[in-house]
Design a protein around this motif. Structure first.
Motif, mmCIF file in Angstrom:
data_model
loop_
_atom_site.group_PDB
_atom_site.id
_atom_site.type_symbol
_atom_site.label_atom_id
_atom_site.label_comp_id
_atom_site.label_asym_id
_atom_site.label_seq_id
_atom_site.Cartn_x
_atom_site.Cartn_y
_atom_site.Cartn_z
ATOM 1 N N VAL A 133 0.840 -1.205 0.000
ATOM 2 C CA VAL A 133 0.000 0.000 0.000
ATOM 3 C C VAL A 133 0.872 1.250 0.000
ATOM 4 N N LEU A 134 2.044 1.166 0.617
ATOM 5 C CA LEU A 134 2.923 2.326 0.741
ATOM 6 C C LEU A 134 3.561 2.733 -0.578
ATOM 7 N N GLU A 135 3.380 1.946 -1.619
ATOM 8 C CA GLU A 135 3.833 2.362 -2.947
ATOM 9 C C GLU A 135 3.069 3.592 -3.427
ATOM 10 N N GLN A 136 1.900 3.843 -2.822
ATOM 11 C CA GLN A 136 1.088 5.011 -3.177
ATOM 12 C C GLN A 136 1.416 6.229 -2.313
ATOM 13 N N TYR A 137 2.408 6.104 -1.425
ATOM 14 C CA TYR A 137 2.772 7.204 -0.531
ATOM 15 C C TYR A 137 3.360 8.352 -1.340
ATOM 16 N N ALA A 138 2.696 9.496 -1.314
ATOM 17 C CA ALA A 138 3.110 10.626 -2.156
ATOM 18 C C ALA A 138 3.873 11.693 -1.399
ATOM 19 N N GLN A 161 13.003 -2.934 1.918
ATOM 20 C CA GLN A 161 14.026 -1.888 1.900
ATOM 21 C C GLN A 161 14.587 -1.646 0.504
ATOM 22 N N GLU A 162 14.449 -2.617 -0.365
ATOM 23 C CA GLU A 162 14.913 -2.479 -1.745
ATOM 24 C C GLU A 162 13.838 -1.916 -2.672
ATOM 25 N N SER A 163 12.632 -1.761 -2.160
ATOM 26 C CA SER A 163 11.510 -1.329 -2.996
ATOM 27 C C SER A 163 11.348 0.188 -2.978
ATOM 28 N N ASN A 164 10.601 0.699 -3.945
ATOM 29 C CA ASN A 164 10.316 2.135 -3.989
ATOM 30 C C ASN A 164 9.473 2.582 -2.802
ATOM 31 N N ALA A 165 8.674 1.673 -2.270
ATOM 32 C CA ALA A 165 7.802 2.018 -1.152
ATOM 33 C C ALA A 165 8.574 2.420 0.094
ATOM 34 N N SER A 166 9.823 1.995 0.184
ATOM 35 C CA SER A 166 10.623 2.272 1.385
ATOM 36 C C SER A 166 11.427 3.569 1.289
ATOM 37 N N LYS A 167 11.256 4.311 0.209
ATOM 38 C CA LYS A 167 12.107 5.483 -0.031
ATOM 39 C C LYS A 167 12.132 6.431 1.158
ATOM 40 N N TYR A 168 10.997 6.650 1.809
ATOM 41 C CA TYR A 168 10.947 7.580 2.934
ATOM 42 C C TYR A 168 10.747 6.859 4.268
ATOM 43 N N CYS A 169 11.011 5.542 4.264
ATOM 44 C CA CYS A 169 10.933 4.793 5.521
ATOM 45 C C CYS A 169 12.134 5.153 6.383
ATOM 46 N N TYR A 170 11.866 5.766 7.517
ATOM 47 C CA TYR A 170 12.910 6.309 8.375
ATOM 48 C C TYR A 170 13.321 5.330 9.476
ATOM 49 N N ALA A 171 12.375 4.540 9.975
ATOM 50 C CA ALA A 171 12.660 3.647 11.096
ATOM 51 C C ALA A 171 11.666 2.490 11.099
ATOM 52 N N ILE A 172 12.045 1.412 11.763
ATOM 53 C CA ILE A 172 11.186 0.240 11.929
ATOM 54 C C ILE A 172 10.816 0.128 13.403
ATOM 55 N N ASP A 173 9.528 0.066 13.656
ATOM 56 C CA ASP A 173 9.017 0.032 15.028
ATOM 57 C C ASP A 173 8.591 -1.393 15.364
ATOM 58 N N ILE A 174 9.178 -1.971 16.417
ATOM 59 C CA ILE A 174 8.836 -3.337 16.811
ATOM 60 C C ILE A 174 8.320 -3.337 18.243
ATOM 61 N N ASN A 175 7.459 -4.310 18.539
ATOM 62 C CA ASN A 175 6.851 -4.330 19.869
ATOM 63 C C ASN A 175 6.409 -5.730 20.270
ATOM 64 N N SER A 176 5.158 -6.072 19.993
ATOM 65 C CA SER A 176 4.532 -7.244 20.611
ATOM 66 C C SER A 176 5.186 -8.573 20.241
ATOM 67 N N LYS A 177 5.766 -8.685 19.046
ATOM 68 C CA LYS A 177 6.373 -9.947 18.635
ATOM 69 C C LYS A 177 7.690 -10.238 19.373
ATOM 70 N N PHE A 178 8.130 -9.292 20.190
ATOM 71 C CA PHE A 178 9.385 -9.474 20.923
ATOM 72 C C PHE A 178 9.145 -9.423 22.439
#
Length: 299
Positions: A133-138, A161-178
Motif C-alpha cells: 500500500v505504501l507504494e502510493q505514498y506521495a 528496503q529495496e523497494s520504492n515504497a521504502s524510499k521515505y521509511c525512516y525507522a522500523i518500530d517493533i513491539n509485541s512480537k518481541f
C-alpha cells in the motif's frame, strides 16, 4: 517498555528510540521512572487522545524527546504539541487500503508519520498490514513502519528496503512480537532481529567452548576456525544472541559469525557442517552451522 531492568537491558542494544506508553487502558501502561540510559537513545512517549497539558507534563517529567500520537488527535493538537520542542509522530492505521489524502492536514504540524496495522487496539495488535500500500505514498515526510513485525518478517523487510515504497521509511518500530508479556521484551529475540536485519553476518552457529579456555568469550571474540573437510583455517568474529553477549567454558550458545576472509570458501559451506576453533595452536571448542546467511558461501 515497562520494567526498569528490562529497559536497561534493551538500551544496551543501542536502539535509536525507546517507547513508553502513557495510556491506562494499555497492558503496557508505564507508571514508573525511566532509568538512566544513553543520551543517544531518544525516549518516546506514546499517547492516545490525551490532553495537551497531560502530555506536556510527561514530556517534562520523563525528558521525552519524541511524542507518538496514537489516537484521533487533530492537526491543531499536533501544532500545539510542537511548541514543546518534542518531535511529533502521528500514527495512521492501515489494513489493505489507505486514503493518503488524510495526511495532508498533518504535513506541516508533525515531524514523522507512523503506519501501523488497523486493529481492535491502538497498536500492539501483533499482525502486519499490506506494505505494498505504501507504494502510493506521495509525501516526502519520513515515516516509521510498524505493525506486528517479528523475526519472521526479516526477509520481507530486506525486500521492502529495496523497494520504492521504502524510499521515505525512516525507522522500523517493533513491539509485541518481541515480548515475554506486555511491556517485557525478550532480549535474545531483539538481539537476533538486530543481527539478522542490520549486520552483515555469514553464519548462525551453535558453539561450545571447552574447559581449556579459562575466561569468558564475549561479543566480538575472534578465534581461528577450521571447518571439516576444508583444508585451511580462517577466523571469524562471534556475537552471542543470549542477553549477556558471552559464553562461558563448557557452555553452548547460539552465535552469529562474521568470517574475516571468505575468498577461499568457493561455496563449500552448508547447514549442519561442523567446525572447530582455536586460540593460537590450542583447540578450545567446536560448533555446528545452523544456517548459512551469506549465500555466496552456500554449497
Amino acid at each position: 517498555m515497562k520494567y526498569q531492568d528490562n529497559i536497561t537491558e534493551v538500551a544496551s542494544l543501542q536502539p535509536d528510540y525507546l517507547g513508553f506508553i502513557f495510556h491506562h487502558q494499555s497492558a503496557r501502561h508505564f507508571e514508573g521512572t525511566i532509568p538512566q540510559i544513553s543520551d543517544s537513545i531518544q525516549k518516546v512517549g506514546v499517547f492516545v487522545d490525551e490532553k495537551v497539558e497531560f502530555i506536556s507534563q510527561q514530556i517534562e517529567k520523563h525528558k521525552l524527546s519524541v511524542i507518538q500520537l496514537h489516537g484521533h488527535e487533530s492537526p491543531e493538537i499536533c501544532r500545539l504539541l510542537q511548541s514543546t520542542n518534542a518531535k511529533v509522530i502521528k500514527v495512521f492505521s492501515i489494513k489493505d487500503t489507505f486514503d493518503f489524502s488524510v495526511l495532508e492536514p498533518y504535513e506541516e504540524v508533525c515531524d514523522y508519520f507512523l503506519f501501523d496495522t488497523k486493529g481492535k487496539l491502538p497498536g500492539g495488535n501483533g499482525y502486519t498490514f499490506n506494505w505494498s500500500v505504501l507504494e502510493q505514498y506521495a509525501s516526502t515526510k519520513p515515516y516509521f513502519l510498524s505493525g506486528g513485525i517479528g523475526l519472521d518478517q526479516v526477509e520481507n523487510l530486506k525486500q521492502f528496503q529495496e523497494s520504492n515504497a521504502s524510499k521515505y521509511c525512516y525507522a522500523i518500530d517493533i513491539n509485541s512480537k518481541f515480548e515475554i508479556e506486555p511491556g517485557l521484551k525478550n532480549i535474545k529475540l531483539l538481539k537476533e532481529f538486530k543481527y539478522r536485519l542490520f549486520s552483515n553476518f555469514d553464519l548462525i552457529a551453535k558453539v561450545t567452548y571447552n574447559g581449556i579456555r579459562k575466561t569468558t568469550a564475549k561479543d566480538g571474540y575472534r578465534p581461528h576456525i577450521e571447518f571439516e573437510n576444508i583444508d585451511f583455517k580462517t577466523s571469524g568474529s562471534q556475537y552471542f544472541i543470549n542477553k549477556q553477549g558471552e559464553v562461558n567454558s563448557n557452555e553452548t550458545q547460539i552465535a552469529f559469525i562474521k568470517i574475516v576472509s571468505t575468498d577461499f570458501f568457493n561455496k563449500k559451506l552448508f547447514d549442519g557442517i561442523k567446525f572447530k576453533f582455536y586460540e593460537g595452536p590450542s583447540y578450545i571448542g567446536q560448533g555446528e552451522v545452523l544456517e548459512v546467511l551469506n549465500k555466496k558461501l552456500e554449497k
